[in-house]
Design an enzyme around this catalytic site. Structure first.
Site, PDB file in Angstrom:
ATOM      1  N   ASP A  67       0.876  -1.176   0.000  1.00 23.83           N
ATOM      2  CA  ASP A  67       0.000   0.000   0.000  1.00 23.83           C
ATOM      3  C   ASP A  67       0.904   1.215   0.000  1.00 23.83           C
ATOM      4  OD1 ASP A  67      -0.207   1.011   3.187  1.00 23.83           O
ATOM      5  OD2 ASP A  67       0.070  -1.142   2.964  1.00 23.83           O
ATOM      6  N   GLU A 153      -8.772   4.472  11.520  1.00 26.16           N
ATOM      7  CA  GLU A 153      -7.864   4.332  12.657  1.00 26.16           C
ATOM      8  C   GLU A 153      -7.907   5.631  13.444  1.00 26.16           C
ATOM      9  OE1 GLU A 153      -3.595   4.524  11.199  1.00 26.16           O
ATOM     10  OE2 GLU A 153      -4.639   4.080   9.299  1.00 26.16           O
TER      11      GLU A 153
END
Length: 267
Positions: A67, A153
């Protein structure tokens, strides 16, 4: 049990306990209706800060990918693919007004090199989910190879938003974002999250949702007990040919055949 049989059983047990990960394999597979597998299995990537894994290790998984965001700068995607990168999730947006300036370069480069890609959105707790979903859709055209991703998150170091909504609110907003993107792109996004966020919010209870879990110091089955996961982010300090500096590396939870079918959206 005879001594001979006992010796055989003990030998097999010792072999199993000490079994090493398979060596990297280069696979020459034909492209058939989008169901082709990766070109390299069990890749061996370096790590600037390696963890001493026990038992089930990242190398035991055959399919690995990255990623990335603007922090990686330009990437030589052909070199990355040749080294064993089988997929990539690329940062596209954040909140309701931030777009990653490298998204176009990364997605076009990955596509040209034949690296399956999807985009991810970094969630901002001070904007409504629907507004953020519209921003993502505005910046990410249809045509990705993989489902897109909602990255949720906690953001305690944010300069503009440190809100920590309760679990019920988080799950409700996440579901709204996922529903909007699923209607637009035709495939439900994955949810990426971290250990503390998973524990604090109960995000794992979302229905019809696959998860991508960060766990850089332990296997997900130990760090996220009973969680069902599709991707495992096992390092943030990987060193991959074609990529400048350190990069996140992830493993897909499944065989090459399962990967090929999942990538194509096959049941």
């Amino acid at each position: 049990m005879s001594k001979a049989i006992l010796c055989v059983v003990l030998a097999l047990a010792l072999m199993s306990c000490g079994r090493r990960a398979p060596a990297p394999q280069i696979v020459d597979q034909p492209m058939v209706a989008g169901l082709s597998g990766p070109s390299v299995l069990y890749p061996a990537f370096a790590d600037a800060d390696p963890h001493d894994w026990e038992r089930r290790r990242p190398e035991h998984y055959p399919v690995h990918g990255l990623d990335v965001s603007r922090w990686q700068g330009p990437i030589d995607w052909r070199q990355a693919k040749a080294s064993g990168v089988s997929f990539v999730f690329i940062k596209a947006t954040e909140g309701g007004d931030v777009a990653d300036p490298m998204f176009q370069d990364h997605s076009q480069g990955a596509r040209a090199a034949g690296v399956p890609w999807g985009a991810y959105h970094y969630y901002y707790f001070c904007r409504p989910a629907a507004e953020q979903a519209r921003w993502f859709i505005r910046n990410v055209p249809r045509g990705a190879d993989l489902p897109h991703v909602l990255d949720m998150e906690w953001t305690p170091h944010s300069k503009t938003c440190t809100l920590r909504p309760d679990g019920k609110t988080v799950r409700s907003e996440a579901e709204r974002f996922l529903d909007i993107l699923e209607r637009h792109y035709g495939r439900r996004p994955i949810v990426y999250t971290t250990v503390d966020f998973y524990e604090d919010t109960g995000i794992g209870r979302l229905p019809k949702t696959e998860f991508w879990l960060r766990s850089v110091a332990g296997h997900p089955r130990n760090v996220y007990p009973k969680a069902v996961w599709r991707f495992w982010q096992y390092t943030g300090t990987g060193l991959v040919p074609g990529v400048q500096g350190r990069v996140d590396i992830n493993a897909f939870n499944g065989s090459p055949d399962i990967w090929a079918r999942w990538k194509a959206g096959a049941p």
